[in-house]
Every structure is written in structure tokens, then in C-alpha cells.
Motif scaffolding. Structure first.
Motif, PDB file in Angstrom:
ATOM      1  N   ALA A 175       0.828  -1.215   0.000  1.00 18.41           N
ATOM      2  CA  ALA A 175       0.000   0.000   0.000  1.00 18.41           C
ATOM      3  C   ALA A 175       0.856   1.256   0.000  1.00 18.41           C
ATOM      4  O   ALA A 175       0.405   2.317  -0.428  1.00 18.41           O
ATOM      5  CB  ALA A 175      -0.929  -0.003   1.218  1.00 18.41           C
ATOM      6  N   ALA A 176       2.106   1.129   0.468  1.00 17.64           N
ATOM      7  CA  ALA A 176       3.035   2.262   0.502  1.00 17.64           C
ATOM      8  C   ALA A 176       4.461   1.710   0.485  1.00 17.64           C
ATOM      9  O   ALA A 176       4.738   0.732   1.177  1.00 17.64           O
ATOM     10  CB  ALA A 176       2.815   3.106   1.751  1.00 17.64           C
ATOM     11  N   PRO A 177       5.369   2.326  -0.282  1.00 17.41           N
ATOM     12  CA  PRO A 177       6.729   1.774  -0.420  1.00 17.41           C
ATOM     13  C   PRO A 177       7.671   2.187   0.713  1.00 17.41           C
ATOM     14  O   PRO A 177       8.768   2.669   0.471  1.00 17.41           O
ATOM     15  CB  PRO A 177       7.185   2.342  -1.769  1.00 17.41           C
ATOM     16  N   SER A 178       7.233   1.988   1.936  1.00 17.35           N
ATOM     17  CA  SER A 178       7.967   2.428   3.123  1.00 17.35           C
ATOM     18  C   SER A 178       7.516   1.522   4.274  1.00 17.35           C
ATOM     19  O   SER A 178       6.322   1.211   4.380  1.00 17.35           O
ATOM     20  CB  SER A 178       7.598   3.897   3.392  1.00 17.35           C
ATOM     21  N   CYS A 179       8.476   1.098   5.115  1.00 13.37           N
ATOM     22  CA  CYS A 179       8.172   0.059   6.118  1.00 13.37           C
ATOM     23  C   CYS A 179       6.897   0.333   6.927  1.00 13.37           C
ATOM     24  O   CYS A 179       5.980  -0.479   6.936  1.00 13.37           O
ATOM     25  CB  CYS A 179       9.316  -0.072   7.128  1.00 13.37           C
ATOM     26  N   THR A 180       6.885   1.449   7.642  1.00 12.86           N
ATOM     27  CA  THR A 180       5.824   1.673   8.627  1.00 12.86           C
ATOM     28  C   THR A 180       4.426   1.750   7.996  1.00 12.86           C
ATOM     29  O   THR A 180       3.522   1.016   8.422  1.00 12.86           O
ATOM     30  CB  THR A 180       6.120   2.939   9.464  1.00 12.86           C
ATOM     31  N   PRO A 181       4.218   2.608   6.991  1.00 13.60           N
ATOM     32  CA  PRO A 181       2.869   2.653   6.427  1.00 13.60           C
ATOM     33  C   PRO A 181       2.460   1.363   5.736  1.00 13.60           C
ATOM     34  O   PRO A 181       1.276   0.982   5.762  1.00 13.60           O
ATOM     35  CB  PRO A 181       2.926   3.828   5.442  1.00 13.60           C
ATOM     36  N   LEU A 235      -4.900  -7.864  -9.832  1.00 10.74           N
ATOM     37  CA  LEU A 235      -4.266  -6.841  -8.995  1.00 10.74           C
ATOM     38  C   LEU A 235      -4.621  -7.087  -7.528  1.00 10.74           C
ATOM     39  O   LEU A 235      -5.785  -7.309  -7.190  1.00 10.74           O
ATOM     40  CB  LEU A 235      -4.743  -5.447  -9.419  1.00 10.74           C
ATOM     41  N   THR A 236      -3.590  -7.055  -6.684  1.00 13.78           N
ATOM     42  CA  THR A 236      -3.760  -7.395  -5.274  1.00 13.78           C
ATOM     43  C   THR A 236      -2.972  -6.398  -4.432  1.00 13.78           C
ATOM     44  O   THR A 236      -1.907  -5.929  -4.839  1.00 13.78           O
ATOM     45  CB  THR A 236      -3.227  -8.820  -5.022  1.00 13.78           C
ATOM     46  N   LEU A 237      -3.503  -6.085  -3.263  1.00 17.74           N
ATOM     47  CA  LEU A 237      -2.815  -5.194  -2.332  1.00 17.74           C
ATOM     48  C   LEU A 237      -2.549  -5.934  -1.025  1.00 17.74           C
ATOM     49  O   LEU A 237      -3.364  -6.754  -0.598  1.00 17.74           O
ATOM     50  CB  LEU A 237      -3.690  -3.978  -2.013  1.00 17.74           C
ATOM     51  N   LEU A 238      -1.455  -5.607  -0.373  1.00 21.29           N
ATOM     52  CA  LEU A 238      -1.190  -6.269   0.912  1.00 21.29           C
ATOM     53  C   LEU A 238      -2.238  -5.884   1.965  1.00 21.29           C
ATOM     54  O   LEU A 238      -2.425  -6.609   2.943  1.00 21.29           O
ATOM     55  CB  LEU A 238       0.218  -5.942   1.405  1.00 21.29           C
ATOM     56  N   SER A 239      -2.938  -4.766   1.764  1.00 23.96           N
ATOM     57  CA  SER A 239      -4.027  -4.435   2.698  1.00 23.96           C
ATOM     58  C   SER A 239      -5.225  -5.367   2.507  1.00 23.96           C
ATOM     59  O   SER A 239      -6.177  -5.319   3.288  1.00 23.96           O
ATOM     60  CB  SER A 239      -4.454  -2.974   2.552  1.00 23.96           C
ATOM     61  N   ASP A 240      -5.182  -6.223   1.498  1.00 26.22           N
ATOM     62  CA  ASP A 240      -6.215  -7.261   1.345  1.00 26.22           C
ATOM     63  C   ASP A 240      -6.017  -8.402   2.357  1.00 26.22           C
ATOM     64  O   ASP A 240      -6.931  -9.220   2.542  1.00 26.22           O
ATOM     65  CB  ASP A 240      -6.178  -7.871  -0.064  1.00 26.22           C
ATOM     66  N   LEU A 241      -4.849  -8.491   2.958  1.00 25.92           N
ATOM     67  CA  LEU A 241      -4.570  -9.657   3.813  1.00 25.92           C
ATOM     68  C   LEU A 241      -5.406  -9.661   5.092  1.00 25.92           C
ATOM     69  O   LEU A 241      -5.896 -10.711   5.508  1.00 25.92           O
ATOM     70  CB  LEU A 241      -3.075  -9.727   4.145  1.00 25.92           C
ATOM     71  N   ALA A 242      -5.574  -8.480   5.715  1.00 27.60           N
ATOM     72  CA  ALA A 242      -6.348  -8.451   6.967  1.00 27.60           C
ATOM     73  C   ALA A 242      -7.776  -8.950   6.741  1.00 27.60           C
ATOM     74  O   ALA A 242      -8.247  -9.845   7.468  1.00 27.60           O
ATOM     75  CB  ALA A 242      -6.330  -7.046   7.582  1.00 27.60           C
ATOM     76  N   ALA A 302     -14.186 -11.118  -9.290  1.00 25.04           N
ATOM     77  CA  ALA A 302     -14.374 -10.232 -10.435  1.00 25.04           C
ATOM     78  C   ALA A 302     -13.054  -9.512 -10.708  1.00 25.04           C
ATOM     79  O   ALA A 302     -12.247  -9.346  -9.797  1.00 25.04           O
ATOM     80  CB  ALA A 302     -15.478  -9.227 -10.121  1.00 25.04           C
ATOM     81  N   PRO A 303     -12.827  -9.091 -11.943  1.00 30.90           N
ATOM     82  CA  PRO A 303     -11.593  -8.350 -12.223  1.00 30.90           C
ATOM     83  C   PRO A 303     -11.522  -7.082 -11.374  1.00 30.90           C
ATOM     84  O   PRO A 303     -12.555  -6.527 -10.993  1.00 30.90           O
ATOM     85  CB  PRO A 303     -11.710  -7.999 -13.712  1.00 30.90           C
ATOM     86  N   ARG A 304     -10.297  -6.654 -11.083  1.00 29.39           N
ATOM     87  CA  ARG A 304     -10.129  -5.421 -10.314  1.00 29.39           C
ATOM     88  C   ARG A 304      -9.481  -4.397 -11.254  1.00 29.39           C
ATOM     89  O   ARG A 304      -8.424  -4.656 -11.817  1.00 29.39           O
ATOM     90  CB  ARG A 304      -9.212  -5.710  -9.134  1.00 29.39           C
ATOM     91  N   GLY A 305     -10.115  -3.264 -11.394  1.00 32.72           N
ATOM     92  CA  GLY A 305      -9.645  -2.282 -12.372  1.00 32.72           C
ATOM     93  C   GLY A 305      -8.332  -1.619 -12.020  1.00 32.72           C
ATOM     94  O   GLY A 305      -7.517  -1.303 -12.888  1.00 32.72           O
ATOM     95  N   PHE A 306      -8.110  -1.404 -10.722  1.00 32.85           N
ATOM     96  CA  PHE A 306      -6.883  -0.703 -10.313  1.00 32.85           C
ATOM     97  C   PHE A 306      -6.615  -0.918  -8.828  1.00 32.85           C
ATOM     98  O   PHE A 306      -7.516  -1.326  -8.077  1.00 32.85           O
ATOM     99  CB  PHE A 306      -7.001   0.807 -10.590  1.00 32.85           C
ATOM    100  N   VAL A 307      -5.394  -0.647  -8.428  1.00 39.99           N
ATOM    101  CA  VAL A 307      -5.060  -0.499  -7.014  1.00 39.99           C
ATOM    102  C   VAL A 307      -4.347   0.847  -6.855  1.00 39.99           C
ATOM    103  O   VAL A 307      -3.804   1.385  -7.830  1.00 39.99           O
ATOM    104  CB  VAL A 307      -4.148  -1.636  -6.477  1.00 39.99           C
ATOM    105  N   VAL A 308      -4.366   1.383  -5.649  1.00 43.48           N
ATOM    106  CA  VAL A 308      -3.705   2.658  -5.387  1.00 43.48           C
ATOM    107  C   VAL A 308      -2.617   2.460  -4.347  1.00 43.48           C
ATOM    108  O   VAL A 308      -2.847   1.831  -3.305  1.00 43.48           O
ATOM    109  CB  VAL A 308      -4.725   3.719  -4.906  1.00 43.48           C
ATOM    110  N   VAL A 309      -1.432   2.960  -4.652  1.00 46.32           N
ATOM    111  CA  VAL A 309      -0.348   2.974  -3.673  1.00 46.32           C
ATOM    112  C   VAL A 309      -0.020   4.431  -3.375  1.00 46.32           C
ATOM    113  O   VAL A 309      -0.308   5.314  -4.190  1.00 46.32           O
ATOM    114  CB  VAL A 309       0.900   2.217  -4.161  1.00 46.32           C
ATOM    115  N   GLU A 310       0.543   4.673  -2.228  1.00 44.66           N
ATOM    116  CA  GLU A 310       0.696   6.057  -1.824  1.00 44.66           C
ATOM    117  C   GLU A 310       1.931   6.278  -0.982  1.00 44.66           C
ATOM    118  O   GLU A 310       2.577   5.331  -0.524  1.00 44.66           O
ATOM    119  CB  GLU A 310      -0.542   6.486  -1.040  1.00 44.66           C
TER     120      GLU A 310
END
Ligand SMILES: [Ca+2]
Length: 468
Positions: free
Chosen positions: A73-79, A280-287, A316-324
């Protein structure tokens, strides 16, 4: 029957009446989450890497599902870790969107929710963080144990567990001896086009891969423990990293090099062996996934989506993910952040830089000592060589790509430009694509209560305390 397991019975009955009828283990499923520190895609054998030997990751992919388009979700350890724990986009987590910050205890994290549902929870080494957590009874990723073996040794038979196996590999600094002993051939490593291809850089990559292999081996030990305890059939194993590798234009950047991560999920009876998931998958999907696995519903605050449908091929297909991105290191005068939102589709990467007048890798003359100038780039051999040779042919382009100021909008066609080297944002023939993606991003920001949707240049994250 699910009776006799205090606390979990109701939750399971509530969440998954159909599941109770499934053929498979009757006991609530255990969760083993193994997370590396700075391990990027595609540095695993399962992705075709010629240099990295990752038999454990490859085994999990063989016996379960390999995700080919997973992103932090973010390219930095804490977030990134906060998004994993809370299932929420970092901008919803107040100070928790910054590196070395504090995660307010008002946010629910999945280990606590599972514990409340009857799970026994534990963690080893790097969990939440880096950061402080004065309002929490222990690290938000779970109470600490010296090893997974010690945790498992105390595990009551009828209680499900949730364990966070956090490694500090392959975070810098590197031990050159480990690299030498690894036997990895520097000629076999892939040097991406945004880096200078030099013996020094290749050695740096070998040292990184040696730590990737050490992490892989450690997770292999954990799998053996599951086998020995007869738990493999009833345990979800997830193996990933918190964001991309620690190289210039990678970690702390929203290009794929900073955001795309390896991800494999083994879940006997749920993910068929050899499943490959391009969605497309986000690590915030894990929780939400872990809660779903325990029969719990996803709290409305979570922006992540359960991966259960994807694992069984019904998503269903996922159109996009957002990283920040908000503030990574202290790298600018006044400790300013470099705020970014980036929308990633299967083909396109659209990036919005909210402060194009700031330096993306840090100020060229701001040096707090630890990382040197351009403080958002981790210190190491590659950085040193790049900075020392920045004016020479063969280095100047890579230096510019890593450090030069960037326009307010970037657009990359990843089908022809996977490393995001040619910005198409100003190309007239791409105006329609850019406008569409800009609108999608803005709508998503509004929908998820991103403060930057309303006030794009808010200074909230510039003022958050840095505890490093
Ligand atoms: Ca990290």
C-alpha cells in the motif's frame, strides 16, 4: 463440529454457514504470515529469477497460489505494515502514513480481532514499525516470541493461532561475506535499466539476494515445524515482503520497483496447487482475508478486500489499485514529506505528485548523517557509486531518474515500459487515458476519505513527529 472452542464457534457460524459444509478441516484455520523487509518482485525462483534461489517460496507457490501482481500500500516500512495490520489505506491512519511514526490505538488490527475471536497470537522480530506504540500493550503485530518454534511449543491443541514471522532480511546494511558465501554469480543477476550496470552494483545485488535466500530458508524451517506438528493441512501460510527493494528509484517510490512484491499463499483445500493469480492485489487485502478465513466479517473501515474469491478463481476483475506515499526518511529541510498517490491498472501507472517543487529522493544538500544527502535513498554501495559518479556518462541518467524533480503528473505504459522510464503525461495522444485515470484516482481518494482529495497540499504529514 465446531463446539468446544470458546469464542470462535459463534464467529464461524456467523460468517460462513456454507463453509461449515465444506469438505476439509473442521477446526478453525491457523495463520502463519511470513514477511521479509524490502524484498521486491520479481526476486524469487517462481517468478523466473535466474539468480535468486527461493525453494520455500517456490514450494508455497507450487502447493498453493502465486500472485503475480501484488503491491504494497506504501513503499515504506511503517505505512506498508500499518496497511497490512489494519486492512486500510495508509492515508486513513493519521500519523501511521509516515515512516517512524505512531499508530493510534483507535485503529483495529487483525491480530487483535482474531485474538478477540479466540485465536492465540504471536510475533517474532520485526512486526509493526519502525515506530512507537505507547498506547498498545505490545507491538500491534502481536506479543513477541523468540522463535516460531517456541510459540508453537506452547500452543494448546484446540486453539487456533495467528503468527507473524517478521524478518529484517533483506534490509540494508549488507554483510559482504554473506554475499560471497552465497555462491550467487554476479553475472547472473538482472540489473534493471534505471541503474548503472557495474561490478559494484552487481555485488550489491548479490548481497541483497543472499539475504533474500536467508529469509527463504528461515520460512522453510517454519514449514518444517508445521509438518512436524501435523499442522500444515490446517494452516494458511502467506509469504511476502513489505515493499520493493532498497535501490535508487525503487524503495520509497511508487514505480513498480518500489511497490510490487512477491506473494504466495498456501491454503490446502482452498487454493488449488499451482494456482497463478494475475489479478491486482494489495497487501491491505490480507487483513480482510485472515478475518474471512476465521469466519469474521470485514469491518467497514477496511479498504482491503478478502482474497478468498481470488484464491478460488471466482473474483471479479479489479480495475486498479492505489499505492501512496507521505513522509519516508527525514530527507528535506523542515522535514517535509514527498506526498504521492499512484493508480496502477494492469497496463498503466498514473502518478500524482502533490509537491513537484520538492525533491523526490530528498534535498541534494540536506544531510542528517545516517543516509547522507538524498536521504530517501538507503545508504549502500549502489548509492555511493551513483553519487560519486553522477556527472559521468553511464551514471548521469540513473542519477537523474533517482533524484531529479518530477512533474505533477506522470503516466507510464507498462506494457511497453515496465520500468516506468518514459513519462507520457504530456503526450497529446494519451490525454484521454490520463484524464480517465486522474478521475478514477480522485474518486477513490474521495471514497476512502483521503485528506488530499479535499486539500491536496495539506501539511498534516509534514508536521507529524518522527521517532527515528
Ligand atoms: Ca521495509
Amino acid at each position: 463440529m465446531l463446539t468446544g472452542i470458546t469464542g470462535i464457534t459463534g464467529a464461524l457460524a456467523l460468517g460462513a454457514p456454507a463453509r461449515a459444509a465444506r469438505k476439509g478441516p473442521e477446526r478453525p484455520v491457523n495463520i502463519l504470515f511470513a514477511i521479509a523487509d524490502d524484498w521486491g518482485y520479481p526476486d524469487a525462483g517462481a517468478y523466473g529469477s535466474r539468480a535468486a534461489r527461493t525453494p520455500t517460496f517456490d514450494r508455497l507457490a507450487d502447493e498453493g497460489a502465486l500472485f503475480t501482481r501484488a503491491f504494497c500500500a506504501a513503499p515504506s516500512c511503517t505505512p506498508s505494515r500499518n496497511a497490512i495490520l489494519t486492512g486500510q489505506a495508509p492515508h486513513r491512519l493519521e500519523a501511521g502514513a509516515n515512516l517512524w511514526s505512531e499508530l493510534p490505538a483507535t485503529f483495529d488490527v487483525y491480530p487483535d480481532l482474531l485474538q478477540q475471536a479466540g485465536y492465540r497470537v504471536g510475533r517474532m522480530r520485526k512486526g509493526y514499525g519502525p515506530g512507537v506504540f505507547p498506547q498498545w500493550p505490545h507491538n500491534p503485530a502481536g506479543p513477541g516470541f523468540p522463535s516460531f518454534g517456541e510459540f508453537l511449543g506452547q500452543q494448546p491443541e484446540q486453539t487456533p493461532f495467528c503468527f507473524w514471522l517478521g524478518s529484517s532480511d533483506p534490509h540494508r546494511p549488507y554483510d559482504p561475506e554473506l554475499g560471497e558465501q552465497s555462491g550467487i554469480d554476479p553475472a547472473a543477476v538482472d540489473v534493471p535499466p534505471y541503474l548503472p550496470d557495474t561490478p559494484e552494483v552487481r555485488t550489491d545485488i548479490v548481497n541483497y539476494l543472499a539475504e533474500v535466500q536467508r529469509f527463504d530458508s528461515e520460512v522453510g524451517d517454519a514449514l518444517r515445524l508445521l509438518d512436524e506438528h501435523g499442522l500444515a493441512e490446517n494452516t494458511i501460510v502467506v509469504m511476502t515482503g513489505d515493499h520493493g527493494w532498497p535501490w535508487p528509484r525503487a524503495k520509497a517510490n511508487t514505480y513498480d520497483a518500489g511497490t510490487r512484491v512477491p506473494l504466495a499463499v498456501r491454503w490446502p483445500g482452498r487454493a488449488a496447487p499451482g494456482t497463478v493469480i494475475d489479478r491486482l492485489t494489495l497487501l491491505s487485502d490480507l487483513a480482510p482475508t485472515f478475518l474471512d478465513a476465521a469466519g469474521l466479517s470485514t469491518p467497514p473501515a477496511m479498504t482491503g478486500q478478502s482474497l478468498l474469491p481470488a484464491l478460488s478463481g471466482t473474483a471479479a476483475p479489479r480495475g486498479f489499485v492505489v499505492v501512496e506515499r507521505e513522509r519516508h526518511a527525514l530527507a528535506r529541510e523542515g522535514n517535509l514529506a514527498y506526498p504521492v498517490r499512484a493508480l496502477r491498472t494492469d497496463r498503466w501507472l498514473y502518478i500524482r505528485n502533490f509537491f513537484p517543487e520538492r525533491w523526490p529522493a530528498g534535498d541534494p544538500d540536506f544531510d542528517l548523517g545516517l543516509q547522507g544527502v538524498f536521504g530517501d535513498i538507503d545508504a549502500g554501495r549502489t548509492k555511493t557509486q551513483l553519487l560519486e559518479n553522477r556527472h559521468r556518462p553511464g551514471f548521469a541518467k540513473a542519477f537523474q531518474l533517482a533524484t531529479a524533480k518530477r512533474p505533477a503528473e506522470e503516466l507510464y505504459d507498462l506494457a511497453s515500459d515496465p520500468h516506468s522510464l518514459k513519462n507520457l503525461a504530456d503526450e497529446p495522444r494519451q490525454t484521454a487515458v490520463k484524464t480517465r485515470l486522474r478521475k478514477q484516482l480522485q474518486n477513490w481518494m474521495l471514497r476512502t476519505d483521503d485528506p488530499r482529495a479535499i486539500d491536496p497540499r495539506t501539511d498534516f504529514w509534514d508536521k507529524v513527529e518522527y521517532y527515528g
